[in-house]
Design an enzyme around this catalytic site. Structure first.
Site, mmCIF file in Angstrom:
data_model
loop_
_atom_site.group_PDB
_atom_site.id
_atom_site.type_symbol
_atom_site.label_atom_id
_atom_site.label_comp_id
_atom_site.label_asym_id
_atom_site.label_seq_id
_atom_site.Cartn_x
_atom_site.Cartn_y
_atom_site.Cartn_z
ATOM 1 N N ARG A 134 -17.488 25.846 -17.879
ATOM 2 C CA ARG A 134 -17.428 25.372 -16.497
ATOM 3 C C ARG A 134 -18.017 26.391 -15.536
ATOM 4 O O ARG A 134 -18.691 26.041 -14.580
ATOM 5 C CB ARG A 134 -15.963 25.092 -16.136
ATOM 6 C CG ARG A 134 -15.708 24.861 -14.678
ATOM 7 C CD ARG A 134 -14.362 24.236 -14.442
ATOM 8 N NE ARG A 134 -14.267 22.961 -15.125
ATOM 9 C CZ ARG A 134 -13.118 22.360 -15.453
ATOM 10 N NH1 ARG A 134 -11.971 22.932 -15.153
ATOM 11 N NH2 ARG A 134 -13.125 21.217 -16.080
ATOM 12 N N TYR A 135 -17.730 27.645 -15.753
ATOM 13 C CA TYR A 135 -18.182 28.699 -14.840
ATOM 14 C C TYR A 135 -19.444 29.350 -15.412
ATOM 15 O O TYR A 135 -19.689 29.282 -16.617
ATOM 16 C CB TYR A 135 -17.080 29.737 -14.667
ATOM 17 C CG TYR A 135 -15.825 29.172 -14.041
ATOM 18 C CD1 TYR A 135 -15.768 28.931 -12.672
ATOM 19 C CD2 TYR A 135 -14.721 28.850 -14.819
ATOM 20 C CE1 TYR A 135 -14.625 28.403 -12.095
ATOM 21 C CE2 TYR A 135 -13.571 28.320 -14.249
ATOM 22 C CZ TYR A 135 -13.529 28.097 -12.886
ATOM 23 O OH TYR A 135 -12.403 27.572 -12.323
ATOM 24 N N ARG A 138 -18.577 32.377 -18.235
ATOM 25 C CA ARG A 138 -17.439 32.406 -19.156
ATOM 26 C C ARG A 138 -17.157 31.017 -19.710
ATOM 27 O O ARG A 138 -17.496 30.010 -19.097
ATOM 28 C CB ARG A 138 -16.194 32.999 -18.499
ATOM 29 C CG ARG A 138 -15.854 32.454 -17.137
ATOM 30 C CD ARG A 138 -15.290 33.600 -16.281
ATOM 31 N NE ARG A 138 -14.712 33.145 -15.019
ATOM 32 C CZ ARG A 138 -15.448 32.892 -13.934
ATOM 33 N NH1 ARG A 138 -16.761 32.980 -13.967
ATOM 34 N NH2 ARG A 138 -14.859 32.516 -12.823
ATOM 35 N N CYS A 147 1.731 24.892 -30.415
ATOM 36 C CA CYS A 147 2.381 25.958 -29.655
ATOM 37 C C CYS A 147 3.732 26.232 -30.290
ATOM 38 O O CYS A 147 4.316 25.350 -30.912
ATOM 39 C CB CYS A 147 2.596 25.549 -28.202
ATOM 40 S SG CYS A 147 1.051 25.317 -27.334
ATOM 41 N N CYS A 151 5.893 23.543 -23.574
ATOM 42 C CA CYS A 151 6.381 23.630 -22.199
ATOM 43 C C CYS A 151 6.321 22.233 -21.598
ATOM 44 O O CYS A 151 5.289 21.562 -21.693
ATOM 45 C CB CYS A 151 5.483 24.557 -21.381
ATOM 46 S SG CYS A 151 5.199 26.129 -22.202
ATOM 47 N N CYS A 154 3.279 21.435 -19.322
ATOM 48 C CA CYS A 154 1.946 21.795 -19.822
ATOM 49 C C CYS A 154 0.843 20.905 -19.250
ATOM 50 O O CYS A 154 0.974 19.692 -19.175
ATOM 51 C CB CYS A 154 1.925 21.704 -21.345
ATOM 52 S SG CYS A 154 0.326 22.159 -22.030
ATOM 53 N N ARG A 156 -2.000 20.545 -20.707
ATOM 54 C CA ARG A 156 -2.730 19.929 -21.818
ATOM 55 C C ARG A 156 -1.813 19.046 -22.661
ATOM 56 O O ARG A 156 -1.981 18.937 -23.874
ATOM 57 C CB ARG A 156 -3.403 20.994 -22.679
ATOM 58 C CG ARG A 156 -4.331 21.865 -21.879
ATOM 59 C CD ARG A 156 -5.518 22.403 -22.641
ATOM 60 N NE ARG A 156 -6.308 23.237 -21.740
ATOM 61 C CZ ARG A 156 -6.311 24.574 -21.773
ATOM 62 N NH1 ARG A 156 -5.622 25.223 -22.694
ATOM 63 N NH2 ARG A 156 -7.026 25.247 -20.895
ATOM 64 N N ASP A 315 -0.600 21.170 -11.857
ATOM 65 C CA ASP A 315 -1.637 20.133 -11.810
ATOM 66 C C ASP A 315 -1.056 18.713 -11.836
ATOM 67 O O ASP A 315 0.020 18.495 -12.394
ATOM 68 C CB ASP A 315 -2.568 20.290 -13.026
ATOM 69 C CG ASP A 315 -3.306 21.622 -13.022
ATOM 70 O OD1 ASP A 315 -3.698 22.065 -11.930
ATOM 71 O OD2 ASP A 315 -3.486 22.201 -14.111
ATOM 72 N N ASP A 352 -6.171 24.558 -9.373
ATOM 73 C CA ASP A 352 -7.262 24.165 -10.257
ATOM 74 C C ASP A 352 -7.619 22.746 -9.831
ATOM 75 O O ASP A 352 -6.851 21.814 -10.041
ATOM 76 C CB ASP A 352 -6.826 24.242 -11.732
ATOM 77 C CG ASP A 352 -7.991 24.662 -12.622
ATOM 78 O OD1 ASP A 352 -9.159 24.421 -12.216
ATOM 79 O OD2 ASP A 352 -7.755 25.217 -13.702
ATOM 80 N N LYS A 359 -11.040 26.578 -10.086
ATOM 81 C CA LYS A 359 -9.955 27.231 -9.360
ATOM 82 C C LYS A 359 -10.339 27.531 -7.916
ATOM 83 O O LYS A 359 -11.384 28.121 -7.662
ATOM 84 C CB LYS A 359 -9.582 28.531 -10.059
ATOM 85 C CG LYS A 359 -9.027 28.306 -11.442
ATOM 86 C CD LYS A 359 -8.743 29.616 -12.141
ATOM 87 C CE LYS A 359 -8.248 29.406 -13.544
ATOM 88 N NZ LYS A 359 -9.323 28.970 -14.464
HETATM 89 C C1 LIG Z 1 -9.403 29.345 -15.665
HETATM 90 C C2 LIG Z 1 -10.598 29.076 -16.414
HETATM 91 C C3 LIG Z 1 -11.499 30.096 -16.719
HETATM 92 C C4 LIG Z 1 -11.281 31.543 -16.308
HETATM 93 O O1 LIG Z 1 -11.230 31.697 -14.936
HETATM 94 P P1 LIG Z 1 -11.029 33.158 -14.306
HETATM 95 O O2 LIG Z 1 -10.933 32.894 -12.854
HETATM 96 O O3 LIG Z 1 -12.207 33.954 -14.717
HETATM 97 O O4 LIG Z 1 -9.770 33.709 -14.897
HETATM 98 C C5 LIG Z 1 -12.626 29.767 -17.425
HETATM 99 N N1 LIG Z 1 -12.884 28.499 -17.812
HETATM 100 C C6 LIG Z 1 -12.040 27.490 -17.519
HETATM 101 C C7 LIG Z 1 -12.383 26.107 -17.937
HETATM 102 C C8 LIG Z 1 -10.857 27.743 -16.813
HETATM 103 O O5 LIG Z 1 -10.012 26.748 -16.519
HETATM 104 S S1 SF4 Z 2 1.651 25.706 -21.276
HETATM 105 FE FE1 SF4 Z 2 1.002 24.206 -22.836
HETATM 106 S S2 SF4 Z 2 -0.571 25.231 -24.029
HETATM 107 FE FE2 SF4 Z 2 0.567 26.820 -22.917
HETATM 108 S S3 SF4 Z 2 2.183 27.464 -24.320
HETATM 109 FE FE3 SF4 Z 2 3.052 25.915 -23.033
HETATM 110 S S4 SF4 Z 2 2.764 24.005 -24.182
HETATM 111 FE FE4 SF4 Z 2 1.405 25.522 -25.083
#
Ligand SMILES: *Cc1c(COP(=O)(O)O)cnc(C)c1O
Ligand code: SF4
Length: 439
Positions: A134-135, A138, A147, A151, A154, A156, A315, A352, A359
């Site tokens: 996305r960025y 990175r 996991c 959580c 979560c 995801r 989120d 996010d 972010k």
């Molecule tokens: C959060 C995130 C990152 C890392 O973001 P930083 O601001 O560098 O910590 C990279 N890729 C994705 C998809 C993210 O959600």
């Molecule tokens: S937030 Fe989601 S991905 Fe992260 S440890 Fe908890 S359950 Fe696992």
């Protein structure tokens, strides 16, 4: 009755008062043999409502709707709680911040029209399955959907529909290949699920294949293991992480009561290996949406050498709505921390953004007026002051910045570009049309 008193009598606080000491509930069965054995912890995770009621018999005395909610929610989204994390719960407290993160609740079955399974559109930004690029520099790798604990908040949760499992070797090879072919990726975030649940040898192989890519400068691990299963941080794992250095680790402590002798020892070992630890807290209604709790959490993290990094707005994920707070709650927390306590303790509050915009930092306003040569600033105490601003230099003339290939808003600052124009507005469409007409 004064106005303040009247308001107070109408409102009920959603957050329990902070407690100094971690609670070890005698009501929870936590045999000593699992103390140092993470595989025992994994094998003995609580995965059904029945197992939960057996381990914590006093929960059976909760109300019928509570018990029904537990059953319904656990049919919809899977559950797992390590015996270690379960031992931190205070079962007598219906508002217990540890229990809220771990025990399925009927509130997860309710959804609101704006909630989505994948509001951040991570999958739309996935170039190969499991890899979100996305960025600019990175990428994020999802290596497992497993996991130690699930959580309840979560982001995801959608991953939980497929059975527990790790990404296959072929999938991982595909992600590694993509990273290898993109020299702009200098920071790889290994996430999940929880990557520290991977078998140690598999994790080693994965980290080493990233290390073999010359342009990957740093590897980041996103894991909740130090919080929910700290005994996983053993000598063998630390060796694997050290071999892949420089590695940075981000974890997720959400409440001061998660800082225990065990989790503190885990962080101590990680720090001694030379791996800096950051923390990404999720702002959760009824868990940590209180400036006092958050300040205590962040100060306590510094004591175990963990640097608060992000505070996330929760989120709009389906099944998570009951944890969400107004954005203003996060701003309120930052206002009450910045200046009042160590700057190192203050995380960056971020949203996010839905739709994959990434972010967005949000914070209190410290610039009251910007009049070029004079700025009006305020500090945390409320002092408002005028600041004489020296003239700015002409950065566009700097050849290194101009050649840096910056995208987005920053491109206006370092190049000759004068505007970023959104596509598809009526005015821009009319212009394009008129232009064609005249040709
Ligand atoms: C959060 C995130 C990152 C890392 O973001 P930083 O601001 O560098 O910590 C990279 N890729 C994705 C998809 C993210 O959600
Ligand atoms: S937030 Fe989601 S991905 Fe992260 S440890 Fe908890 S359950 Fe696992």
């Amino acid at each position: 009755m004064k106005k303040g008193e009247q308001e107070a009598s109408q409102l009920t606080p959603t957050t329990a008062a902070p407690q100094d000491k971690p609670v070890r509930s005698p009501a929870v069965i936590f045999p000593d043999k699992g103390k140092d054995d993470w595989k025992w912890q994994m094998r003995n995770r609580i995965m059904t409502p029945e197992a939960l009621l057996e381990a914590v018999p006093s929960l059976s005395r909760r109300s019928k709707p509570w018990l029904e909610g537990l059953a319904q929610a656990s049919r919809l989204y899977r559950m797992a709680i390590t015996p270690y994390y379960l031992s931190l719960i205070e079962p007598k407290d219906i508002e217990d911040p540890i229990a809220k993160q771990a025990i399925p609740s009927g509130l997860e079955t309710l959804s609101r029209p704006w909630e989505r399974d994948d509001p951040l559109e991570e999958e739309a930004d996935a170039r190969v399955t499991g890899l979100t690029h996305r960025y600019p520099d990175r990428a994020l790798m999802v290596t497992t959907n497993l996991c130690a604990m699930y959580c309840r908040h979560c982001t995801r949760k959608r991953e939980w529909r497929s059975p527990e499992g790790h990404a296959s070797k072929a999938r991982i090879d595909e992600m590694i290949r993509y990273i290898g072919e993109h020299p702009e990726i200098r920071d790889v975030i290994v996430s999940g699920g929880d990557p520290l649940i991977l078998p140690t040898a598999k994790l080693d192989e994965l980290l080493q294949s990233l290390r073999r890519i010359p342009h990957v400068e740093i590897i980041r691990i996103g894991t909740r293991v130090p919080v929910v299963m700290p005994m996983r941080i053993d000598g063998e794992l630390l060796e694997v992480l050290d071999r892949a250095a420089p590695v940075w680790l981000n974890t997720q402590f959400n409440h001061p009561r998660e800082i225990t002798e065990e989790s503190a020892a885990a962080c101590e070992k990680i720090a001694r290996t030379g791996i800096p630890i950051g923390n990404q807290t999720v702002l959760l209604r009824g868990v940590n949406d209180c400036p006092t709790v958050m300040t205590e959490l962040c100060r306590s993290l510094l004591k175990i050498r963990v640097r608060p990094y992000y505070l996330y707005q929760c989120d709009p994920v389906k099944g998570v709505g009951h944890f969400r707070t107004a954005i203003g709650e996060g701003v309120r927390i930052i206002e009450s921390m910045r200046g009042h306590t160590s700057g190192l303790a203050v995380p960056q509050f971020v949203i996010d953004a839905p739709g994959g915009a990434g972010k967005i930092p949000v914070m209190p306003n410290y610039v009251l007026a910007d009049a070029g040569s004079q700025m009006i600033l305020r500090n945390f105490e409320g002092i408002v002051l005028s600041y004489d601003n020296p003239p700015s230099s002409n950065h566009a003339a700097c050849p290194r910045c101009a050649a840096s290939g910056k995208q987005g808003v920053a491109s206006l600052l370092v190049s000759d570009r004068t505007a970023l124009i959104p596509e598809g507005t009526h005015r821009i469409k009319r212009r394009t049309h008129a232009h064609r007409h005249s040709l």
